[in-house]
Design a protein around this motif. Structure first.
Motif, short mmCIF file in Angstrom:
data_model
loop_
_atom_site.label_atom_id
_atom_site.label_comp_id
_atom_site.label_asym_id
_atom_site.label_seq_id
_atom_site.Cartn_x
_atom_site.Cartn_y
_atom_site.Cartn_z
N SER A 257 4.43 -4.23 5.78
CA SER A 257 4.20 -4.58 7.18
C SER A 257 5.42 -4.26 8.03
O SER A 257 6.54 -4.61 7.67
N LEU A 258 5.19 -3.62 9.17
CA LEU A 258 6.31 -3.31 10.07
C LEU A 258 6.87 -4.58 10.70
O LEU A 258 7.95 -4.58 11.27
N MET A 259 6.13 -5.70 10.58
CA MET A 259 6.62 -6.96 11.11
C MET A 259 7.63 -7.60 10.15
O MET A 259 8.23 -8.61 10.45
N GLY A 260 7.76 -7.03 8.97
CA GLY A 260 8.73 -7.55 8.01
C GLY A 260 8.16 -8.62 7.10
O GLY A 260 7.10 -9.18 7.35
N GLY A 261 8.90 -8.86 6.01
CA GLY A 261 8.57 -9.97 5.13
C GLY A 261 7.46 -9.74 4.13
O GLY A 261 7.21 -10.58 3.28
#
Ligand SMILES: Nc1ncnc2c1ncn2[C@@H]1O[C@H](COP(=O)(O)OP(=O)(O)OP(=O)(O)O)[C@@H](O)[C@H]1O
Ligand SMILES: [Mg+2]
Lengths: 314, 501
Positions: A257-261
């Motif tokens: 995910s480009l949102m991270g995590g």
């Protein structure tokens, strides 16, 4: 139930398999050991960069400067080899320069609160400029000392029939996988991407981790630069142009995910392979390079949309 | 009286785990029905089925005389059902007014948003709740209690016929709770139906007309509040007798463990006190009194501008939470969702985050087996209800998330533990477990700072109570001299002082 779960978890892998089946139906020459080794070798450079990128993206960052770092590292390495520097000294210096450039971006992100996108966009431009200044816009030859021949092996050599770049990518993968899944550092990377505030309150040294992930990304871009230079037997000032896009595409195709995590390094490897197979197939099928770009974009879009849908129908 | 809403035979399972079975539930107009039950009993799930967020697997729902099947929160909202969710659902980077009218922005004929109307209506509803919050303030700048009041204002502004309140008082102190109850009283007179969920049983008897009790997903009792007493309520909830709500353990305190001297920081001015090993120091105060800010200052998450902090006699510089963790301080936040747990990550990685050093060897390599054993141990010891060690935290019930949050701090084996509202959203049985745990930690020599808005709890388990008001210490009581009234006087003392100045 089990099968469905497996499928949802492994959409990138299934995509790769389907792609390979389709391609081998369309073009019989695809299915050969030689062609496979060829694909792996072509993929290894992007895979190495993308694995570094995975670390950065997992912390909810992005690194646009990898292509420029690759070119800079290649130029420096080529001139060192051309000046008869001992091989190991040249390699480690180059890797260190890559790590330092990455760490610089990371420091700007951590200490000045600049968005990773902006910080590395600036890095991309400035480092590319530095490459052009340093090379004067001309290729740098690796000279004809003894050391150059050993150096070329890194790009074109084989061990037990396997291309050396593929072996290097394999080792990088194992190390990255271990770090992300079995070390404290790996947990911290995921935690920062998941919720930076939570990570900070848990005593995680957020700045240090961020600088480290950018340094890893920079070092791996430099490694890719070394391999490319060794393969071409010279450093090109325009090397690595737009490589950051293929690397990001591989990471995203791998389900990170480009949102991270959230994401896995295995996914990135598969993502890089999908791009590699696609490039190879389009070449075999003699598709013009202009159409190749359109086709590649379409496949990436399709894969990402499928992945999204799989995750939201939970 | 006719039912406003009636559920019959409702079933619900999440990936084959039964959460509700054959639940019947009636909500009447002009009455407040309490929904009680342990953590994970299925209260929130049942409410989300009513509002169309979850789809029921079986059963019927009649609302205002006709069968309905909502498929989105939007539909139930349009039908006149408002819900205040247990977890705050405000957008942190928008203003109070924007949040209150999110998705329902009043527009003129050209489709332009009418900001003056939003401002004026927001101010009106906040005024009903006696909150002096500007509609232009960013949510991120509000305390948790203020955010809760904004959520309540949002629900009120919908002019709904049926209002569902999932633990609305959870984050509130007595003062705000009283205001909310006055508002609920008005709504009842207007003939609205209401569901009220709370783990503070006293509130149920104070405010509600009927009570419905869920246990393990089954409705075990529904009837008027007047026909039941607290013991019976607890018995229905937990399925057994519970003795003594506030177990107190008089341990002889050890040496001074924490010395806070003249500390000032954002929201805290010139606070001094000492706390001993084996002692529970309670902190009372109104919302905004500076309890959270003080706790964070001691932990290193709120930079101090003056004063010194000593741990075990050694002066410590605490400038980041990292320093706090290093000095052996554990901090359990009141804001679980934004500061406590990574919602989209698993229970394991959340719980071991602070204490990872316990499992890491050379170059930070993790001993995953030891990690798993320790975490399983905590899951058992805290009886955390989960379908696995890697279950996503967001899928746990609120109370179970709170337990994970506390366990997470303990994993780092701190010497000083700061608990900010540790029993928020936790059921009676689990509260008891947490109190027992506090006592046990105390007897092991931990120094515990307990910030709580639940006065009986504070009186019940603290060895000493300090009162904060407006960022200053305004009172200090030993266990024997503390009583609700004198503490209340001190909580407002600083306020008067401030207005005089
Ligand atoms: N989205 C979901 N996916 C899987 N399981 C869920 C989900 N939501 C809730 N559950 C499970 O359903 C059960 C009931 O949860 P629910 O949130 O309704 O409890 P509750 O009675 O509101 O508890 P609390 O008092 O702690 O808020 C829990 O075991 C929880 O883990
Ligand atoms: Mg709940």
């Amino acid at each position: 139930m089990k099968i469905k779960e497996f499928a949802l978890e492994n959409i990138p892998l299934i995509g790769l398999v389907i792609l390979m089946i389709l391609v081998s139906l369309a073009s019989p020459s695809f299915l050969s050991v030689d062609n496979f080794l060829n694909i792996l070798r072509q993929t290894s450079i992007n895979a190495i960069i993308a694995m570094g990128m995975t670390f950065v993206i997992l912390t909810a960052g992005i690194d646009l400067s990898v292509g420029s770092i690759l070119a800079f590292a290649g130029a420096v390495c080529a001139s060192m080899i051309g000046a008869d520097t001992p091989l190991l000294v040249a390699l480690f210096t180059t890797l260190a320069i890559g790590a330092a450039l990455g760490a610089a971006s990371g420091s700007i992100v951590s200490f000045f609160g600049v968005q990773p996108f902006i910080a590395t966009l600036v890095g991309m431009t400035m480092i590319r400029g530095a490459v052009l200044v340093y090379t004067d816009g001309r290729p740098i030859s690796t000279g004809d000392f003894e050391v150059a021949n050993a150096f070329y092996e890194l790009g074109g050599g084989y061990v037990a029939g396997i291309p050396i770049p593929v072996i290097i990518a394999g080792v990088v993968f194992l190390v990255c996988w271990y770090v992300l899944n079995h070390t404290r550092m790996g947990r911290h990377v995921y935690a920062i991407g998941g919720n930076e505030q939570v990570a900070k309150l848990a005593g995680v040294n957020v700045s240090a981790v961020k600088i480290t992930v950018f340094a890893i990304s920079g070092a791996l871009a430099a490694l890719a630069g070394i391999i490319l230079t060794a393969r071409l037997e010279s450093a090109q000032p325009t090397a690595g142009l737009a490589y950051e896009l293929d690397a990001i595409a591989a990471v995203v195709l791998g389900g990170t995910s480009l949102m991270g995590g959230r994401g896995r390094i295995t996914g990135t490897l598969i993502g890089a392979l999908i791009i590699g197979v696609l490039n190879n197939a389009l070449n075999i099928m003699d598709v013009s390079s202009y159409f190749q770009m359109i086709a590649k974009g379409g496949v990436i879009l399709l894969a990402v949309v499928l992945d999204r849908r799989g995750k939201t129908t939970e | 009286m006719t039912a406003l809403l009636e559920l019959k035979g409702v079933d619900k399972a999440f990936s084959n785990v039964r959460v509700l079975q054959k639940v019947d539930f009636v909500i009447k107009a002009g009455r407040v029905v309490a929904l009680a039950g342990e953590n994970g009993a299925g209260k929130s799930t049942l409410m989300k089925i009513i509002t169309g967020i979850y789809r029921r697997d079986a059963g019927t729902m009649r609302y205002r005389g006709s069968d309905v099947q909502f498929t989105s929160a939007r539909q139930s909202m349009d039908a006149g059902i408002a819900m205040i969710h247990q977890e705050l659902n405000l957008l942190q980077q928008l203003t109070v007014g924007e949040n209150i009218f999110l998705g329902r922005e009043p527009t003129d004929r050209m489709g332009r948003i009418q900001w003056p109307v939003i401002k004026e209506r927001s101010r009106y509803w906040l005024g009903q709740l006696k909150q002096d919050i500007s509609p232009l303030e960013l949510i991120a700048n509000l305390s948790i209690a203020q955010q809760q009041m904004v959520e309540i204002a949002r629900a009120l502004s919908m002019n709904a016929e049926l209002i569902i309140m999932d633990e609305p008082t959870d984050a509130l102190t007595d003062v705000e709770t009283k205001i909310l109850f006055d508002v609920i009283g008005h709504l009842r007179e207007q003939g609205k139906g209401m569901v009220f969920i709370s783990h503070r049983l006293g509130e149920i008897f104070r405010m509600c007309d009927d009570v419905a009790i869920l246990r393990d997903g089954a409705m075990v009792h529904q009837g008027p509040v007047s026909e039941i007493d607290e013991d019976e309520l607890i018995r229905h909830m937990v399925g057994r007798e519970l003795s003594q709500q506030y177990p107190y353990d008089g341990v002889k305190p050890g040496p001074v463990r924490l010395k806070v001297d003249g500390v000032s920081a954002h929201g805290v001015s010139n606070v001094s006190f000492t706390a001993h090993a084996g002692e529970v120091v309670g902190f009372a105060g109104l919302v905004g009194a500076g309890r959270t800010e003080l706790g964070k200052a001691i932990f290193g998450a709120n930079p101090t501008t003056a004063g010194t902090i000593e741990v075990d006699g050694a002066a410590t510089r605490l400038r980041t939470p990292r320093d706090g963790v290093g000095a052996g301080i554990g901090y359990v936040t009141e804001d679980r969702k934004h500061e406590g747990l990574i919602q989209a990550h698993g229970l394991r990685s959340n719980m071991s985050l602070i204490g990872l050093f316990r499992f890491s060897g050379l170059l930070g390599a993790l001993d995953k087996k030891a990690e798993k054993e320790t975490i399983t141990g905590y899951i058992d010891a805290f009886s955390i209800k989960t379908h696995g060690i890697d279950a996503m935290v967001s899928q746990l019930s609120g109370g179970n998330q709170q337990k994970v949050s506390i366990a997470k701090s303990l994993l780092a084996e701190p010497r000083i533990l700061i608990l900010d509202e540790p029993t928020r959203g936790v059921d009676v049985g689990a509260k008891r477990e947490i109190y027992n745990l506090i006592n046990e930690l105390k007897s092991q020599g931990l120094c515990i700072l307990l910030m709580s808005s639940d006065m009986p709890e504070l009186l019940g388990i603290s060895d000493r109570i300090l009162v904060l008001s407006n960022g200053r210490l305004t009172g200090s009581f030993s266990r024997d001299e503390a009583d609700q009234e004198s503490i209340m006087r001190c909580t407002v003392a600083g306020l008067k002082e401030a207005t005089v100045q």
